[in-house]
Design a protein around this motif. Structure first.
Motif, PDB file in Angstrom:
ATOM      1  N   THR A 141     -64.606 -89.587  78.335  1.00 55.82           N
ATOM      2  CA  THR A 141     -63.462 -88.680  78.226  1.00 55.82           C
ATOM      3  C   THR A 141     -63.133 -88.340  76.920  1.00 55.82           C
ATOM      4  O   THR A 141     -63.433 -88.651  75.851  1.00 55.82           O
ATOM      5  N   PHE A 142     -62.452 -87.276  76.661  1.00 51.95           N
ATOM      6  CA  PHE A 142     -61.691 -86.713  75.651  1.00 51.95           C
ATOM      7  C   PHE A 142     -60.244 -86.103  75.893  1.00 51.95           C
ATOM      8  O   PHE A 142     -60.106 -85.677  76.903  1.00 51.95           O
ATOM      9  N   THR A 143     -59.514 -86.062  74.628  1.00 50.37           N
ATOM     10  CA  THR A 143     -58.261 -85.825  74.603  1.00 50.37           C
ATOM     11  C   THR A 143     -58.279 -84.309  74.206  1.00 50.37           C
ATOM     12  O   THR A 143     -58.528 -84.258  73.102  1.00 50.37           O
ATOM     13  N   VAL A 144     -57.618 -83.387  74.907  1.00 54.15           N
ATOM     14  CA  VAL A 144     -57.352 -81.862  74.191  1.00 54.15           C
ATOM     15  C   VAL A 144     -56.377 -82.019  73.100  1.00 54.15           C
ATOM     16  O   VAL A 144     -55.247 -82.330  73.307  1.00 54.15           O
ATOM     17  N   THR A 145     -57.093 -81.379  71.962  1.00 55.30           N
ATOM     18  CA  THR A 145     -55.845 -81.397  70.659  1.00 55.30           C
ATOM     19  C   THR A 145     -55.696 -79.822  70.405  1.00 55.30           C
ATOM     20  O   THR A 145     -54.827 -79.752  69.497  1.00 55.30           O
ATOM     21  N   ALA A 146     -56.615 -78.928  70.893  1.00 47.35           N
ATOM     22  CA  ALA A 146     -56.176 -77.473  70.527  1.00 47.35           C
ATOM     23  C   ALA A 146     -56.301 -76.497  71.778  1.00 47.35           C
ATOM     24  O   ALA A 146     -56.940 -76.823  72.535  1.00 47.35           O
ATOM     25  N   PRO A 147     -55.324 -75.614  71.862  1.00 46.44           N
ATOM     26  CA  PRO A 147     -55.410 -74.478  72.796  1.00 46.44           C
ATOM     27  C   PRO A 147     -56.581 -73.612  72.699  1.00 46.44           C
ATOM     28  O   PRO A 147     -57.074 -73.628  71.507  1.00 46.44           O
ATOM     29  N   GLY A 148     -57.234 -72.889  73.331  1.00 46.39           N
ATOM     30  CA  GLY A 148     -58.437 -72.061  73.459  1.00 46.39           C
ATOM     31  C   GLY A 148     -59.499 -72.611  74.589  1.00 46.39           C
ATOM     32  O   GLY A 148     -59.661 -73.566  75.052  1.00 46.39           O
ATOM     33  N   ALA A 149     -60.570 -71.756  74.408  1.00 45.23           N
ATOM     34  CA  ALA A 149     -61.862 -72.148  74.862  1.00 45.23           C
ATOM     35  C   ALA A 149     -62.648 -73.046  74.204  1.00 45.23           C
ATOM     36  O   ALA A 149     -62.897 -73.112  72.839  1.00 45.23           O
ATOM     37  N   ILE A 150     -62.805 -74.451  74.991  1.00 47.22           N
ATOM     38  CA  ILE A 150     -63.933 -75.395  74.215  1.00 47.22           C
ATOM     39  C   ILE A 150     -64.913 -75.649  75.117  1.00 47.22           C
ATOM     40  O   ILE A 150     -65.026 -75.526  76.151  1.00 47.22           O
ATOM     41  N   THR A 151     -66.116 -75.361  74.229  1.00 42.14           N
ATOM     42  CA  THR A 151     -67.476 -75.408  74.921  1.00 42.14           C
ATOM     43  C   THR A 151     -68.042 -76.851  74.998  1.00 42.14           C
ATOM     44  O   THR A 151     -67.788 -77.702  73.860  1.00 42.14           O
ATOM     45  N   LEU A 152     -68.997 -77.145  75.995  1.00 44.00           N
ATOM     46  CA  LEU A 152     -69.263 -78.318  76.070  1.00 44.00           C
ATOM     47  C   LEU A 152     -71.054 -78.206  76.152  1.00 44.00           C
ATOM     48  O   LEU A 152     -71.242 -77.580  77.046  1.00 44.00           O
ATOM     49  N   SER A 153     -71.743 -78.915  75.207  1.00 50.33           N
ATOM     50  CA  SER A 153     -73.217 -78.912  75.208  1.00 50.33           C
ATOM     51  C   SER A 153     -73.929 -80.059  75.302  1.00 50.33           C
ATOM     52  O   SER A 153     -73.158 -81.167  74.824  1.00 50.33           O
ATOM     53  N   PRO A 154     -74.962 -80.241  76.072  1.00 47.07           N
ATOM     54  CA  PRO A 154     -75.620 -81.579  76.248  1.00 47.07           C
ATOM     55  C   PRO A 154     -75.917 -82.098  74.889  1.00 47.07           C
ATOM     56  O   PRO A 154     -76.527 -81.149  73.929  1.00 47.07           O
ATOM     57  N   GLY A 155     -75.706 -83.229  74.505  1.00 46.66           N
ATOM     58  CA  GLY A 155     -76.219 -83.772  73.345  1.00 46.66           C
ATOM     59  C   GLY A 155     -77.310 -84.791  73.495  1.00 46.66           C
ATOM     60  O   GLY A 155     -77.811 -84.855  74.494  1.00 46.66           O
ATOM     61  N   ASP A 156     -77.639 -85.759  72.300  1.00 46.34           N
ATOM     62  CA  ASP A 156     -78.525 -86.758  72.458  1.00 46.34           C
ATOM     63  C   ASP A 156     -78.457 -87.891  73.381  1.00 46.34           C
ATOM     64  O   ASP A 156     -77.150 -88.000  74.070  1.00 46.34           O
ATOM     65  N   TYR A 157     -79.370 -88.394  73.978  1.00 42.35           N
ATOM     66  CA  TYR A 157     -79.110 -89.345  75.058  1.00 42.35           C
ATOM     67  C   TYR A 157     -80.252 -90.472  74.743  1.00 42.35           C
ATOM     68  O   TYR A 157     -81.173 -90.415  74.128  1.00 42.35           O
TER      69      TYR A 157
END
Length: 439
Positions: A141-157
């Motif tokens: 989970t993450f908490t939204v801290t700013a308005p606008g478009a937030i992108t999500l990309s796969p990272g290390d695993y």
């Protein structure tokens, strides 16, 4: 900031067409059409006990969220699914079920930066020796801290196995960040202040009382009525209590001859969040003139706060079916005329409905704007453009002017419009209604 004595509403229909690729049959949008499966090069390091070199392969993954249009302060749950890992069982030993524990990161971009830590349960199908690892999912989970478009990309695993030995196979994105798999559009969670006041008269002699009526205050709240001299509060105050509907009617005795307006507010001091006004008020000086003198008077008549538009429809650019696209256009120019001549500034806000078409819908949170505002030379006030970002159902500020000793003028307001259209949105002509409110 707003006087609360007048409210103007204006609606503009925004239309956007999504173009379908050639083919027969009806088109339907998948439930998770906003996210997309992506592939990216990955560098994996097998456990040393395996005695094999690092693996440079390709990972295929997908990210999903539980909220596509959250508000600032909301918690968003992220699911990172590795559809095809780049790594495989590094040993010849078959691995039984439920011994794999994955963990990883999701990279945030756009309006909010950082990363989200995700973990998965110890759950997997059996894996034969040297066979590819099966698909797995991780959540965080993450908490939204700013308005606008937030992108999500796969990272290390990392793939941790617990069988005979505790082994790790870390995999890193070769050229970070990986392609964007999901985008959420966050709206501003700032509450809209609809408090408003009207005065029984616009002027009076020193010591006269003026009736102040209010609406949309907090039911049962203690409300302070106060005179203002420009941006400074005078010593003239009174207290009233809002009724069960948030309204009140009170009386304020105005003695200060420099008074230029009246405000009402909840709490210890006036604020634009919990206050209304200033509403223009003038103290008429009735001091007698000296013998042999004549007092000359004239009147500058106060006008109104109004707006007009250059048109009532906007055609946004088309996007292609099957691809994430951005439909763009420009708001019809809005002209604001503030001829009230008092101390109050104004605020122009907007909110938009969902974009709908037969068989499809694009969320209102997908519309963002980049406002601009110009002030006509000689105007007492200076126009301030709102922040670039999401419009959405809850709305955002397009432009405003601050309170001051003397406000007013003419202003032109524009905005670039951008509608994020998810991939595989059903083809058709989509329309939403953008409503602007001037207070």
């Amino acid at each position: 900031m707003a006087s609360g004595t007048r409210r103007h509403r204006w609606a503009s229909v925004l239309a956007v067409t999504a173009l379908a690729v050639a083919g027969g049959g009806a088109l339907a949008a998948p439930a998770d059409a906003a996210s997309q499966q992506v592939s990216f090069p990955t560098h994996c390091i097998p456990p040393a006990v395996a005695g094999i070199p690092p693996i440079d392969g390709t990972t295929t993954a997908k990210i999903a969220v539980d909220k596509a249009t959250p508000k600032v302060g909301d918690t968003v749950t992220v699911t990172y699914t590795v559809v095809s890992p780049a790594a495989s069982n590094p040993t010849d030993i078959a691995l039984p079920a439920d011994i794999m524990t994955p963990s990883g990161k999701v990279t945030l971009g756009g309006a909010q930066s950082g990363s989200v830590t995700v973990t998965g349960p110890k759950k997997n199908d059996p894996v034969a020796g040297k066979a590819p690892f099966p698909s797995f999912s991780m959540t965080g989970t993450f908490t939204v801290t700013a308005p606008g478009a937030i992108t999500l990309s796969p990272g290390d695993y990392n793939i941790h196995t617990s069988y005979i030995l505790e082994l790790d196979t870390p995999c890193t994105v070769t050229n970070p960040p990986a392609p964007v798999s999901e985008t959420v559009t966050a709206g501003d969670n700032t509450p809209v202040n609809n408090r408003a006041i009207t005065l029984g008269s616009a002027s009076g002699k020193p010591g006269d009382s003026v009736t102040v009526q209010g609406s949309n205050f907090t039911p049962g709240a203690a409300v302070t009525l106060a005179g203002r001299s420009g941006s400074t509060q005078t010593a003239d105050t009174a207290t009233v209590t809002a009724d069960a509907q948030g309204g009140f009617s009170g009386s304020l005795t105005v003695k200060d001859k420099t008074t230029s307006g009246v405000v009402a507010y909840e709490g210890a001091a006036y604020s634009t969040d919990k206050g209304a006004g200033p509403a223009a008020y003038t103290v008429v000086d009735d001091t007698p003139v000296p013998p042999g003198s004549q007092k000359l008077t004239t009147t500058v008549k106060a006008g109104t706060l109004s707006m007009s538009q250059a048109g009532d429809s906007v055609q946004l650019s088309a996007v292609d079916f099957g691809k994430d696209g951005t439909s763009q256009g420009a708001l019809q120019t809005v002209t604001v005329q503030d001829f009230r001549g008092g101390p109050a500034g104004w605020s122009l806000t907007g909110k938009v409905t969902d974009f709908t078409a037969p068989g499809g819908k694009i969320d209102a949170g997908k519309l963002s704007w980049t406002p601009s505002c110009a002030t006509k030379a000689g105007s007492p006030s200076t126009c301030q453009a709102g922040s670039a970002g999401t419009v959405g159902l809850s709305g955002a500020t397009l432009a405003s002017t601050p309170d001051g000793t003397l406000t007013g003028g003419e202003f032109t307001v524009d905005a670039g419009l951008s509608l994020s259209v998810p991939a595989f949105t059903p083809a058709g002509s989509y329309a939403g209604v953008l409503t602007l409110t001037l207070t």
